[in-house]
Design a protein around this motif. Structure first.
Motif, mmCIF file in Angstrom:
data_model
loop_
_atom_site.group_PDB
_atom_site.id
_atom_site.type_symbol
_atom_site.label_atom_id
_atom_site.label_comp_id
_atom_site.label_asym_id
_atom_site.label_seq_id
_atom_site.Cartn_x
_atom_site.Cartn_y
_atom_site.Cartn_z
ATOM 1 N N VAL A 197 0.832 -1.201 0.000
ATOM 2 C CA VAL A 197 0.000 0.000 0.000
ATOM 3 C C VAL A 197 0.870 1.255 0.000
ATOM 4 O O VAL A 197 0.503 2.276 -0.598
ATOM 5 C CB VAL A 197 -0.955 -0.005 1.207
ATOM 6 C CG1 VAL A 197 -1.777 1.271 1.273
ATOM 7 C CG2 VAL A 197 -1.869 -1.213 1.147
ATOM 8 N N MET A 198 2.030 1.202 0.645
ATOM 9 C CA MET A 198 2.914 2.365 0.690
ATOM 10 C C MET A 198 3.181 2.930 -0.691
ATOM 11 O O MET A 198 3.222 4.150 -0.884
ATOM 12 C CB MET A 198 4.257 1.983 1.336
ATOM 13 C CG MET A 198 4.197 1.614 2.795
ATOM 14 S SD MET A 198 5.859 1.144 3.365
ATOM 15 C CE MET A 198 5.508 0.605 5.028
ATOM 16 N N GLY A 223 -4.294 1.499 -5.563
ATOM 17 C CA GLY A 223 -4.762 0.131 -5.743
ATOM 18 C C GLY A 223 -5.855 -0.261 -4.770
ATOM 19 O O GLY A 223 -6.434 -1.344 -4.889
ATOM 20 N N LEU A 224 -6.151 0.610 -3.804
ATOM 21 C CA LEU A 224 -7.211 0.343 -2.839
ATOM 22 C C LEU A 224 -8.552 0.822 -3.383
ATOM 23 O O LEU A 224 -8.618 1.675 -4.277
ATOM 24 C CB LEU A 224 -6.904 1.034 -1.517
ATOM 25 C CG LEU A 224 -5.622 0.606 -0.801
ATOM 26 C CD1 LEU A 224 -5.431 1.441 0.459
ATOM 27 C CD2 LEU A 224 -5.648 -0.875 -0.468
ATOM 28 N N PHE A 244 -4.578 -3.295 2.959
ATOM 29 C CA PHE A 244 -5.679 -2.409 3.300
ATOM 30 C C PHE A 244 -5.100 -1.164 3.944
ATOM 31 O O PHE A 244 -3.913 -1.093 4.256
ATOM 32 C CB PHE A 244 -6.655 -3.094 4.275
ATOM 33 C CG PHE A 244 -6.054 -3.431 5.607
ATOM 34 C CD1 PHE A 244 -6.078 -2.521 6.662
ATOM 35 C CD2 PHE A 244 -5.439 -4.667 5.821
ATOM 36 C CE1 PHE A 244 -5.507 -2.826 7.896
ATOM 37 C CE2 PHE A 244 -4.870 -4.989 7.040
ATOM 38 C CZ PHE A 244 -4.902 -4.060 8.076
ATOM 39 N N ASN A 245 -5.920 -0.168 4.148
ATOM 40 C CA ASN A 245 -5.507 1.027 4.880
ATOM 41 C C ASN A 245 -6.728 1.644 5.528
ATOM 42 O O ASN A 245 -7.860 1.233 5.269
ATOM 43 C CB ASN A 245 -4.820 2.025 3.956
ATOM 44 C CG ASN A 245 -4.018 3.074 4.727
ATOM 45 O OD1 ASN A 245 -3.587 2.830 5.851
ATOM 46 N ND2 ASN A 245 -3.835 4.240 4.137
ATOM 47 N N ILE A 246 -6.496 2.646 6.353
ATOM 48 C CA ILE A 246 -7.606 3.346 7.021
ATOM 49 C C ILE A 246 -7.759 4.738 6.402
ATOM 50 O O ILE A 246 -6.817 5.291 5.816
ATOM 51 C CB ILE A 246 -7.378 3.456 8.534
ATOM 52 C CG1 ILE A 246 -6.085 4.210 8.844
ATOM 53 C CG2 ILE A 246 -7.366 2.070 9.171
ATOM 54 C CD1 ILE A 246 -5.912 4.529 10.300
ATOM 55 N N ASN A 247 -8.931 5.291 6.534
ATOM 56 C CA ASN A 247 -9.204 6.635 6.041
ATOM 57 C C ASN A 247 -9.835 7.446 7.154
ATOM 58 O O ASN A 247 -10.775 6.980 7.805
ATOM 59 C CB ASN A 247 -10.150 6.575 4.831
ATOM 60 C CG ASN A 247 -10.261 7.927 4.137
ATOM 61 O OD1 ASN A 247 -9.299 8.693 4.101
ATOM 62 N ND2 ASN A 247 -11.413 8.206 3.561
#
Length: 208
Positions: free
Chosen positions: A127-128, A133-134, A198-201
């Motif tokens: 993700v970095m 791509g998310l 994944f990541n957070i928003n």
């Protein structure tokens, strides 16, 4: 820019590829560079990497980072912005090495002439370098005491695909604790999802 990335693991290699694709001159730093010639990226010693860098990136395991930086020496690091992406975790990923502090704070305390910026430690290496791509926008955080070092870091994040709208400056280096301590929640989310990509928003209240 000339970027020196301390470490040769997944994170260091991913960031090196990402920034190299954006046109930066990258060099990975290893304690045993002659054993790391199979990476498809230039590798030097730790001291060579520090001497090469206009900006350094700490991508080493958080429980050894301070000692490794001491082996390079404070004079060699003085004045060079250092982007810290490390997190100290136990071997079973259940405990933090810095439960009442943060690696970012400890590096800044140990090397007061080196402006430290904490970022990118709340996500997987995939993700970095590919936030697009998310399935939607997400947030990357910055913590640090030096405004110019944060501006440089922000530009480098943009080069990895993080627009300014996705970057959240949380304040001084003490706020790095929140970033690093998220690691335990990250592991829980990854377990629940069965995946690490994944990541957070950060979502704020809708304007009236």
């Amino acid at each position: 820019m000339r970027l020196g990335l301390l470490g040769t693991g997944n994170v260091a290699r991913a960031l090196a590829h990402g920034w190299s694709a954006a046109g930066h001159d990258v060099l990975l730093g290893s304690r045993r560079p002659k054993e790391r010639t199979d990476l498809g990226l230039p590798v030097g010693s730790l001291n060579e990497t520090a001497a090469h860098a206009e900006v350094l990136v700490n991508a080493t395991p958080g429980n050894v980072s301070v000692g490794l930086l001491h082996s390079i020496g404070a004079p060699a690091l003085a004045g060079i912005p250092l982007i810290d992406v490390g997190v100290g975790l136990s071997d079973d990923f259940t405990e933090l090495s810095h439960p009442n502090s943060s690696l970012g704070e400890q590096i800044q305390e140990a090397f007061p002439l080196t402006p430290v910026v904490k970022t990118l430690c709340t996500m997987d290496s995939t993700v970095m370098i590919a936030p697009d791509g998310l399935d939607g926008p997400s947030t990357v955080f910055l913590s640090g005491n030096d405004a110019e070092a944060k501006r440089t870091t922000s530009r480098l994040l943009t080069d990895l695909g993080w627009p300014l709208s996705s970057q959240l400056d949380m304040g001084d280096i003490t706020t790095a604790r929140g970033q690093e301590h998220f690691a335990l929640l990250f592991m829980g989310i990854a377990s629940g999802l069965g995946a690490h990509t994944f990541n957070i928003n950060v979502v704020t209240r809708r304007s009236a």
